[in-house]
Design a protein around this motif. Structure first.
Motif, PDB file in Angstrom:
ATOM      1  N   TRP A  57       0.806  -1.225   0.000  1.00  0.00           N
ATOM      2  CA  TRP A  57       0.000   0.000   0.000  1.00  0.00           C
ATOM      3  C   TRP A  57       0.847   1.288   0.000  1.00  0.00           C
ATOM      4  CZ3 TRP A  57      -5.106  -0.046  -0.559  1.00  0.00           C
ATOM      5  CH2 TRP A  57      -5.717  -1.270  -0.434  1.00  0.00           C
ATOM      6  N   ARG A  58       2.022   1.091  -0.171  1.00  0.00           N
ATOM      7  CA  ARG A  58       2.852   2.298  -0.096  1.00  0.00           C
ATOM      8  C   ARG A  58       2.613   3.225  -1.278  1.00  0.00           C
ATOM      9  NH1 ARG A  58       8.787  -0.075   1.806  1.00  0.00           N
ATOM     10  NH2 ARG A  58       8.156  -0.577   3.965  1.00  0.00           N
ATOM     11  N   GLY A  59       2.375   2.664  -2.471  1.00  0.00           N
ATOM     12  CA  GLY A  59       2.204   3.511  -3.646  1.00  0.00           C
ATOM     13  C   GLY A  59       0.791   3.833  -3.991  1.00  0.00           C
ATOM     14  N   LEU A  60      -0.250   3.312  -3.186  1.00  0.00           N
ATOM     15  CA  LEU A  60      -1.674   3.531  -3.496  1.00  0.00           C
ATOM     16  C   LEU A  60      -2.346   4.199  -2.317  1.00  0.00           C
ATOM     17  CD1 LEU A  60      -4.037   3.105  -5.424  1.00  0.00           C
ATOM     18  CD2 LEU A  60      -4.441   0.869  -4.256  1.00  0.00           C
ATOM     19  N   THR A  61      -3.104   5.281  -2.671  1.00  0.00           N
ATOM     20  CA  THR A  61      -3.810   6.019  -1.615  1.00  0.00           C
ATOM     21  C   THR A  61      -5.292   6.058  -1.970  1.00  0.00           C
ATOM     22  OG1 THR A  61      -1.888   7.368  -1.159  1.00  0.00           O
ATOM     23  CG2 THR A  61      -3.992   8.170  -0.353  1.00  0.00           C
ATOM     24  N   VAL A  62      -6.256   5.415  -1.142  1.00  0.00           N
ATOM     25  CA  VAL A  62      -7.729   5.348  -1.396  1.00  0.00           C
ATOM     26  C   VAL A  62      -8.422   6.114  -0.290  1.00  0.00           C
ATOM     27  CG1 VAL A  62      -9.720   3.899  -1.708  1.00  0.00           C
ATOM     28  CG2 VAL A  62      -7.518   3.132  -2.527  1.00  0.00           C
ATOM     29  N   GLY A  63      -9.393   6.994  -0.711  1.00  0.00           N
ATOM     30  CA  GLY A  63     -10.128   7.761   0.287  1.00  0.00           C
ATOM     31  C   GLY A  63     -11.346   7.001   0.839  1.00  0.00           C
ATOM     32  N   ALA A  64     -11.816   7.396   1.981  1.00  0.00           N
ATOM     33  CA  ALA A  64     -12.976   6.725   2.631  1.00  0.00           C
ATOM     34  C   ALA A  64     -14.233   6.953   1.823  1.00  0.00           C
ATOM     35  CB  ALA A  64     -13.134   7.263   4.051  1.00  0.00           C
ATOM     36  N   VAL A  65     -14.394   8.093   1.217  1.00  0.00           N
ATOM     37  CA  VAL A  65     -15.589   8.392   0.441  1.00  0.00           C
ATOM     38  C   VAL A  65     -15.674   7.502  -0.761  1.00  0.00           C
ATOM     39  CG1 VAL A  65     -16.802  10.193  -0.853  1.00  0.00           C
ATOM     40  CG2 VAL A  65     -15.597  10.759   1.273  1.00  0.00           C
ATOM     41  N   GLU A  66     -14.539   7.297  -1.395  1.00  0.00           N
ATOM     42  CA  GLU A  66     -14.533   6.437  -2.554  1.00  0.00           C
ATOM     43  C   GLU A  66     -14.921   5.002  -2.194  1.00  0.00           C
ATOM     44  OE1 GLU A  66     -12.156   8.447  -1.706  1.00  0.00           O
ATOM     45  OE2 GLU A  66     -11.921   9.924  -3.311  1.00  0.00           O
ATOM     46  N   VAL A  67     -14.427   4.582  -1.079  1.00  0.00           N
ATOM     47  CA  VAL A  67     -14.767   3.195  -0.647  1.00  0.00           C
ATOM     48  C   VAL A  67     -16.266   3.061  -0.401  1.00  0.00           C
ATOM     49  CG1 VAL A  67     -14.413   1.459   1.133  1.00  0.00           C
ATOM     50  CG2 VAL A  67     -12.481   2.766   0.265  1.00  0.00           C
ATOM     51  N   ILE A  68     -16.865   4.033   0.264  1.00  0.00           N
ATOM     52  CA  ILE A  68     -18.310   3.986   0.563  1.00  0.00           C
ATOM     53  C   ILE A  68     -19.125   4.019  -0.715  1.00  0.00           C
ATOM     54  CG2 ILE A  68     -20.219   5.247   1.635  1.00  0.00           C
ATOM     55  CD1 ILE A  68     -18.214   6.152   3.791  1.00  0.00           C
ATOM     56  N   GLN A  69     -18.708   4.885  -1.642  1.00  0.00           N
ATOM     57  CA  GLN A  69     -19.438   4.975  -2.901  1.00  0.00           C
ATOM     58  C   GLN A  69     -19.355   3.687  -3.675  1.00  0.00           C
ATOM     59  OE1 GLN A  69     -17.683   8.371  -4.832  1.00  0.00           O
ATOM     60  NE2 GLN A  69     -18.890   9.874  -3.575  1.00  0.00           N
ATOM     61  N   LEU A  70     -18.140   3.121  -3.681  1.00  0.00           N
ATOM     62  CA  LEU A  70     -17.965   1.850  -4.381  1.00  0.00           C
ATOM     63  C   LEU A  70     -18.836   0.748  -3.772  1.00  0.00           C
ATOM     64  CD1 LEU A  70     -16.487   0.190  -6.545  1.00  0.00           C
ATOM     65  CD2 LEU A  70     -14.649  -0.210  -4.841  1.00  0.00           C
ATOM     66  N   ALA A  71     -18.910   0.704  -2.493  1.00  0.00           N
ATOM     67  CA  ALA A  71     -19.719  -0.338  -1.819  1.00  0.00           C
ATOM     68  C   ALA A  71     -21.209  -0.144  -2.105  1.00  0.00           C
ATOM     69  CB  ALA A  71     -19.443  -0.301  -0.305  1.00  0.00           C
ATOM     70  N   ILE A  72     -21.697   1.090  -2.035  1.00  0.00           N
ATOM     71  CA  ILE A  72     -23.104   1.352  -2.302  1.00  0.00           C
ATOM     72  C   ILE A  72     -23.445   0.973  -3.730  1.00  0.00           C
ATOM     73  CG2 ILE A  72     -24.837   3.188  -2.513  1.00  0.00           C
ATOM     74  CD1 ILE A  72     -23.445   4.581  -0.166  1.00  0.00           C
ATOM     75  N   LEU A  73     -22.568   1.327  -4.635  1.00  0.00           N
ATOM     76  CA  LEU A  73     -22.803   1.006  -6.046  1.00  0.00           C
ATOM     77  C   LEU A  73     -22.877  -0.497  -6.260  1.00  0.00           C
ATOM     78  CD1 LEU A  73     -23.112   1.914  -8.990  1.00  0.00           C
ATOM     79  CD2 LEU A  73     -20.599   1.949  -9.147  1.00  0.00           C
TER      80      LEU A  73
END
Length: 844
Positions: A57-73
């Motif tokens: 995970w050193r080279g990848l940064t994911v935001g919490a909002v993106e994760v929530i949106q992805l899950a809802i979708l």
């Protein structure tokens, strides 16, 4: 810090915060999207492991909002996909069901059309009751000629258009169908005479009753079936009735064997049940009766006779009726034992009433509904002096009246025919009628015509001639008594039950010094008491008031004496009259009281003298008895041959001394007996006394004396009882004294009779002699002591014989009676009870 990775070193704290935010977001997604699971957010275990692996995970940064949106979708897309699949499948299934339902609806529509076509036929009608108890449905129609109404409510009221018997049977069948589910098939008849077949069935939800009209053949069969049902019902009803009757009943086959009997038959032959009686062939009728029954049935189908048989150990009488045909016979027996008893009792009662009426002095004649004489008593025949032969011929009432008129026994009437018709109208009357006939011979007859319930009239002829004469004489007597009462010296007052003065005489007013206005009016006794209390020293009017107005159950008469203030002495008596009234009588006894006092003083002196006499007699008697005993003893000793020879004259002197001494001893003994009786110390030795031996003993004692004078003694004891209870020695002494007295007065060569017989309440002894008899003066003093009378007798005694007899007889509770008269001799009668209840200590 120097020497560390700037990414790791500078982002250490933000990296920790980011992890906390990721965890919090992952939890929220798990709560919001449980269908997707938590693995979508958390990733696989490798991802979880990679999260802690810095190099990945050193080279990848994911935001919490993106994760929530992805899950809802991802969740929405998955749910949409699944919903689409489910909708496609449901639509295909619904389409198939709609096709099946359209096919079923078409089939049911066709069946309904066919059912309605069948139900609406003109030859049937159905009544359907739902299972929930709702209103029934009526479908179909019956032919008009059947008389079945079209209107629903009228049709369901079966009694309005069906025959009563059919309606009743149908109502019971319908009730059984609806309540118990019992199916039925009936044939009913309408009031138009049309037969219908009725079927009742019940399903799980409905109860259905179907009415069908019948063809001619079916109708005929149904009519036969209905008739068979009626006959079967009537047959069962008849058998039930016969079985309930308390009369033996039986049915026999053509061979004469029992086929059926009822309960009464089984009880009569003591069988356990009717079936057991038939099975065992137990016969109710005796063998001779059955033989006679079979013999008579050869010529006649009906047999009737009275039969006597034993039922339950008692002999009973039955009226047997038996009907026979070729197929068999039936019989019934009616117990007429009680009826025969009642008939005999009725006949006995009628005879008793006839005998009673025949003994009446009132004339009675009974005519039947045809006005013919059926009964008359002796008083009727004597009243009219008619020929018994004529009366026994049952003449009509009109003919009897004509016979009385022609014989001159009825008074002539101005219009005889009309008078007779009015008299005979009693046969059409309901109430009794009364007439008065004044006969030509002066008699007055009260005639009562009493109509009978079954027709006929009872005529009562009461001869009131003597009654009217008695009433007139009674009125005359009342007037005489009233005049007599007014002129009595004795005061009389009568008070009613209400305490008011009803009757008084002038002597009453005079004795009590009452004013005339008080004694003549309807005065209450309390007013008279107030007026008379001051007249008497000790007023008795309180007792008078209590006697008149008291309510004692036992009304006792009383009497007394009172002294007035003026010295007069009144003797009063209170007498209760039968009609509830009280009569008081008052007598002025002033003079008699003075005389009574003088007589009492004289009587006391006489009693003292009599006591002195008795004491003297008793003393002298006891003093004489011992010397007399010695004299008699020495006289008997001198008379013995061993004492020494005596001349003839000396022997006569000795005999004379002995007889005189014995007579004197008898007198002394009698005096002692009388003294014992007077002292009240005489006791009787009661025992059984045989009459024949005691009579013979007394006769033997007097035999020598009567032989001296040629007197015959006759004894008659055939009518006497064997024995009675008494003192034997005193009875012998009584008979001896009676015979001695009779021998003293009987003439030479005459007859003395001693008889004994059974009386109403005891034994009666009679001694009769043919002597001169007694006058009334002698008879009044015959039982007095020490009054000897020759009166033609041979000896002059002490006058104690009959006194002893009377005293001893009364001690036994008996009586003494003398029948005598100049020229007809004397009879002394002594009566004794068979068994005295109690003996008095001394005679009066």
């Amino acid at each position: 810090m120097p020497g560390l990775d700037p990414l790791r070193g500078g982002a250490a704290r933000p990296q920790g915060r980011r992890k906390m935010r990721l965890r919090r977001a992952r939890g929220l997604m798990c709560l919001a999207l449980p269908a997707l699971g938590c693995t979508a957010l958390t990733g696989s275990p490798a991802m979880a492991q990679g999260a802690s692996d810095p190099p990945l995970w050193r080279g990848l940064t994911v935001g919490a909002v993106e994760v929530i949106q992805l899950a809802i979708l991802a969740g929405v897309m998955g749910a949409a996909l699944l919903s689409a699949i489910w909708l496609i499948r449901q639509r295909a299934r619904i389409a198939a069901e709609n096709v099946a339902l359209r096919t079923r609806v078409a089939e049911l529509s066709g069946a309904l059309a066919r059912s309605e076509a069948l139900l609406n036929l003109k030859d049937q009608r159905l009544v359907v009751w739902p299972g929930d108890g709702g209103r029934p449905n009526v479908v179909g129609e019956l032919p008009a000629e059947s008389g079945a109404p079209l209107e629903r409510n009228t049709f369901l009221a079966f009694g309005r258009w069906l025959m009563p018997r059919s309606a009743s049977a149908l109502d019971r069948a319908v009730a059984g169908l609806r309540e118990k589910g019992a199916s039925f098939d009936l044939v009913v008849e309408t009031r138009e005479g049309i037969l219908l077949e009725v079927q009742g069935r019940k399903s799980a939800l409905h109860a259905v009753v179907r009415f069908l009209s019948l063809s001619s053949t079916q109708s005929e069969n149904a009519r036969l079936k209905l008739e068979q049902q009626r006959l079967a019902a009537d047959h069962q009803n008849l058998l039930g009735l016969i079985n309930a009757l308390d009369m033996p009943f039986w049915l026999r086959d053509r061979a004469g064997r029992l086929k059926w009997v009822n309960e009464a038959y089984a009880r009569a032959v003591e069988a356990e049940s009717p079936g057991a009686a038939v099975r065992d062939g137990l016969e109710f009728l005796p063998t001779p009766t059955r033989d006679s029954l079979a013999q008579q049935h050869l010529n006649d189908t009906i047999f009737r006779d009275q039969v006597t048989t034993v039922v339950g150990g008692d002999r009973r009488v039955y009226s047997v009726t038996d009907f026979a045909r070729a197929e068999g016979s039936a019989g019934i027996a009616l117990d007429t034992s009680d009826l025969d008893g009642l008939k005999r009792e009725f006949e006995s009662t009628v005879r008793s009433h006839a005998d009673t009426l025949d003994q009446l002095t009132t004339a009675v004649a009974i005519f039947d509904a045809e006005q013919k004489l059926k009964f008359y008593n002796q008083a009727f025949q004597k009243l009219w002096d008619l020929d018994p032969g004529f009366l026994n011929g049952s003449p009509e009432n009109a003919l009897l009246l004509d016979r009385l008129r022609s014989g001159g026994k009825l008074a002539e009437q101005p219009e005889w025919r009309r008078w007779k018709e009015q008299l005979l109208a009693a046969y059409r009357s309901v109430e009794p009628e009364e007439h008065w006939w004044h006969l030509p011979d002066g008699r007055t007859i009260r005639v009562i015509a009493n109509p009978q319930p079954r027709g006929g009239v009872t005529w009562v002829f009461e001869n009131l001639t003597e009654k009217i004469d008695l009433e007139s004489r009674y009125n005359a007597v009342v007037q005489v008594q009233s005049e007599t009462l007014d002129n009595l010296a004795e005061g009389v007052a009568v008070f009613g039950s209400d305490g008011r003065l009803r009757l008084s005489n002038p002597a009453f007013r005079t004795l009590w010094r009452l004013p005339e206005k008080l004694a003549n009016g309807d005065v209450h006794i309390s007013i008279l008491k107030a007026a008379c209390d001051s007249v008497a020293k000790e007023s008795p009017w309180g007792d008078f008031v209590a006697a008149v107005t008291g309510f004692d159950d036992e009304r006792r008469d009383s009497h007394g004496r009172t002294e007035l203030t003026d010295g007069a002495i009144l003797s009063y008596a209170i007498i209760h009259l039968p009609n509830g009234q009280v009569m008081m009588t008052f007598v002025d006894e002033t003079d008699s009281v003075n005389v009574e006092r003088a007589l009492k003083e004289k009587n006391e002196a006489l009693e003292k003298a009599d006591k002195l006499k008795n004491d003297f007699v008793q003393h002298v008697s006891y003093e004489l008895r011992s010397p007399l005993t010695n004299i008699i003893g020495f006289t008997e000793l001198l008379a013995l041959e061993t004492t020494g020879p005596l001349s003839q004259r000396q022997r006569e002197y000795v005999d004379h001394i002995g007889s005189s001494s014995s007579l004197l001893l008898t007198v002394v003994n009698d005096i002692l007996d009388l003294a014992t009786v007077d002292a009240g110390i005489m006791e009787l030795d009661i025992g059984e006394v045989e009459i024949r031996p005691i009579v013979a003993s007394a006769a033997e004692l007097i035999s020598e004396r009567v032989k001296e004078h040629g007197i015959r003694l006759e004894i008659a004891v055939d009518d006497a009882p064997f024995s009675f209870h008494a003192d034997e020695s005193r009875i012998r002494q009584i008979l001896y004294n009676l015979l001695s007295n009779a021998a003293n007065y009987a003439p030479e060569d005459s007859l003395i009779t001693l008889s004994a017989r059974q009386s109403e309440d005891g034994v009666e002894f009679r001694v009769h002699d043919d002597g001169p008899g007694m006058s009334q003066e002698v008879l009044r003093t015959i039982f007095r002591r020490f009054e000897p009378r020759t009166n033609g007798g041979r000896r002059r005694g002490a006058g104690l014989g009959l006194s002893i007899v009377k005293s001893f007889v009364e001690l036994h509770g008996g009586t003494v009676e003398i029948e005598t008269g100049e020229g007809r001799g004397t009879t002394v009668i002594c009566r004794f009870p068979i068994a005295p209840r109690g003996m008095r200590a001394a005679a009066e």
